[in-house]
Motif scaffolding. Structure first.
Motif, PDB file in Angstrom:
ATOM      1  N   THR A  79       9.471  18.197  38.090  1.00 24.75           N
ATOM      2  CA  THR A  79      10.382  17.115  37.756  1.00 24.75           C
ATOM      3  C   THR A  79      11.328  16.935  38.948  1.00 24.75           C
ATOM      4  N   GLU A  80      12.100  15.894  38.901  1.00 20.54           N
ATOM      5  CA  GLU A  80      13.030  15.669  40.001  1.00 20.54           C
ATOM      6  C   GLU A  80      14.193  16.659  39.960  1.00 20.54           C
TER       7      GLU A  80
ATOM      8  N   TRP B 108      17.472  11.914  22.056  1.00 21.88           N
ATOM      9  CA  TRP B 108      17.099  12.432  23.373  1.00 21.88           C
ATOM     10  C   TRP B 108      17.962  11.661  24.369  1.00 21.88           C
ATOM     11  N   LEU B 109      18.886  12.370  24.961  1.00 22.27           N
ATOM     12  CA  LEU B 109      19.933  11.724  25.751  1.00 22.27           C
ATOM     13  C   LEU B 109      19.622  11.788  27.244  1.00 22.27           C
ATOM     14  N   ALA B 113      15.695  14.182  29.154  1.00 23.87           N
ATOM     15  CA  ALA B 113      15.326  14.432  27.754  1.00 23.87           C
ATOM     16  C   ALA B 113      14.190  13.506  27.323  1.00 23.87           C
ATOM     17  N   ILE B 114      14.230  12.281  27.790  1.00 21.47           N
ATOM     18  CA  ILE B 114      13.158  11.332  27.447  1.00 21.47           C
ATOM     19  C   ILE B 114      11.836  11.786  28.064  1.00 21.47           C
ATOM     20  N   ARG B 115      11.913  12.257  29.282  1.00 19.91           N
ATOM     21  CA  ARG B 115      10.705  12.786  29.927  1.00 19.91           C
ATOM     22  C   ARG B 115      10.149  13.963  29.128  1.00 19.91           C
ATOM     23  N   HIS B 116      11.058  14.838  28.724  1.00 17.58           N
ATOM     24  CA  HIS B 116      10.659  16.004  27.939  1.00 17.58           C
ATOM     25  C   HIS B 116       9.976  15.578  26.637  1.00 17.58           C
TER      26      HIS B 116
END
Lengths: 260, 186
Positions: A79-80, B108-109, B113-116
């Motif tokens: 991830t970044e 999902w903040l 979090a959205i990626r997760h």
């Protein structure tokens, strides 16, 4: 294309030759010996780092006693937020994770056995450490370190909380290690009301540690997870977690080396 | 050839060989180190501008394309492309089928979090279809609200999704998704 050492030697010889008179006497040899002496003196400095690397494979050529790891929010893809961190203990599967100190700054920890055998059956971790750290002011933090070489041990904590009926919000948080470096982790603010009406609140902060940049599962991954009750706001609680983490991890100025 | 000449020649040869060897030693390539991590730049917020839409595309069309792309990239598990669609500070909310009651919402903040959520919750389901349907787009200047029916695999949520987008530097990006808005069916 290949190089020809013979030709190179001859060329080098041609370059060197003119500087050496045909009938060089003892007086003209002096600078020559001086150059040789300097080069011989320099030789250990040239080869020593490589020799050191061969003798101690996998240990970064750091001048400090710190060990350098790659930290990230996830282990599937970079991830970044991926970063390098230095640690004052070993957080890899080449070492027993029990080497992580029980005294971490003001925090003192004790090992706590995992009584839930389902955890071990489900996750099949290679290493599993669970500790309860407390400090004199009364706060406590659970430290879980789970090590494995496959994806099986690494259930995202939110999935487990969700399955157990907790409600949660999730975000990320940067822990400043120094002026230049931050260590990002995912946080989870979870709560659950039990059948007896008691409300449980957990704040979880976690990230993954890799021993090198290749991030191969087979090299081993360690999940570093802190869990505590809520102390004030989520941010205030994460500040507490940060205090713990800053006693173990530091900004890493150098990249880790590939294992040989 | 005198003995002195012979000694001198031998000396030169040895000196040359030694110098070449020492010079080579100084140019030995450094110990191979790991390739530096490809610097993963903070994912660009491109939204509709990542889709190479024709210049004459209307706002409604651009918004529709963004949501269609989101569905396609979920199926393809293209996490980096997906993240380009989301604005900084974006949020996903699970309304838990109780739109009026926000106390049970799960959030999902921000983009990490959205990626997760995509990687650990959405992708493992390996949806073969994730397409928004029945889009109702409401435009308000540079903001838009879209209600949609989403089908992820066999799961159909009629009117269950509300997307909120904004136009940033002429690109439509996603600010918020609220899902499970529909009442729970008994």
């Amino acid at each position: 294309m290949t190089t020809n050492p013979t030709t190179n030697t001859e060329l080098s010889g041609q370059r060197v030759q003119p500087t050496v008179p045909a009938e060089a006497g003892p007086t003209t040899k002096l600078p020559h010996y001086f150059v040789l002496a300097v080069l011989v003196f320099a030789l250990p400095f040239v080869y020593l780092p490589q020799l050191q690397m061969r003798l101690t494979p996998g240990v970064p050529p750091s001048t400090t006693a710190d060990h350098i790891y790659v930290a990230d929010l996830d282990f599937w893809r970079r991830t970044e937020r991926e970063t390098h961190v230095a640690a004052n203990a070993y957080f890899d599967l080449a070492h027993d994770l029990n080497n992580v100190p029980l005294d971490v700054g003001q925090w003192h920890g004790v090992d706590v056995e995992e009584n839930n055998q389902e955890v071990m059956i489900l996750l099949e971790p290679e290493q599993y450490i669970q500790r309860l750290y407390q400090r004199e002011s009364g706060e406590y933090i659970w430290l879980s370190m789970i090590g494995g070489r496959s994806s099986q041990p690494f259930h995202a904590p939110d999935i487990c909380y969700d399955a157990d009926g907790w409600q949660y919000n999730l975000g990320s948080y940067p822990i400043a290690l120094d002026e230049e470096h931050s260590l990002f982790g995912l946080w989870l603010e979870a709560n659950k009301t039990t059948e007896s009406g008691e409300t449980l609140e957990h704040v979880v902060f976690y990230f993954y540690l890799f021993p090198n940049e290749t991030r191969k599962l087979s090299d081993g991954i360690v999940l570093f997870k802190l869990t505590s009750g809520r102390h004030g706001t989520v941010e205030e609680t994460l500040t507490l977690h940060a205090d713990f983490i800053r006693n173990l991890f530091f900004g890493a100025p150098t990249l880790p080396t590939q294992p040989s | 050839m005198t003995q002195h000449q012979l000694r001198t020649r031998l000396h030169r040869t040895l000196t040359t060989v030694t110098l070449v060897w020492l010079t080579a030693a100084c140019t030995v390539p450094p110990t191979p180190t790991a390739e530096p991590t490809p610097i993963v730049q903070e994912s660009h917020v491109l939204g509709s501008c990542a889709l190479a839409l024709p210049a004459e595309t209307t706002d409604e069309e651009a918004i529709t394309k963004v949501l269609q792309a989101e569905g396609e990239w979920v199926v393809q598990q293209e996490i980096d492309l997906l993240m380009q669609l989301w604005n900084r500070g974006a949020t996903i909310v699970d309304a838990k089928h109780t739109e009026a009651d926000t106390t049970d919402d799960q959030q999902w903040l921000d983009k990490d979090a959205i990626r997760h959520r995509y990687v650990r919750t959405v992708f493992p389901g390996a949806p073969a279809v994730a397409a928004p349907k029945d889009l109702a787009i409401t435009l308000d200047g540079v903001h838009a609200t879209v209600t949609a029916t989403t089908q992820i695999g066999n799961e159909v949520s009629p009117g269950g999704d509300r997307w909120q987008l904004s136009k940033v530097e002429n690109c439509w990006v996603i600010d918020r998704l609220t899902y499970n808005l529909e009442s729970q069916q008994n």
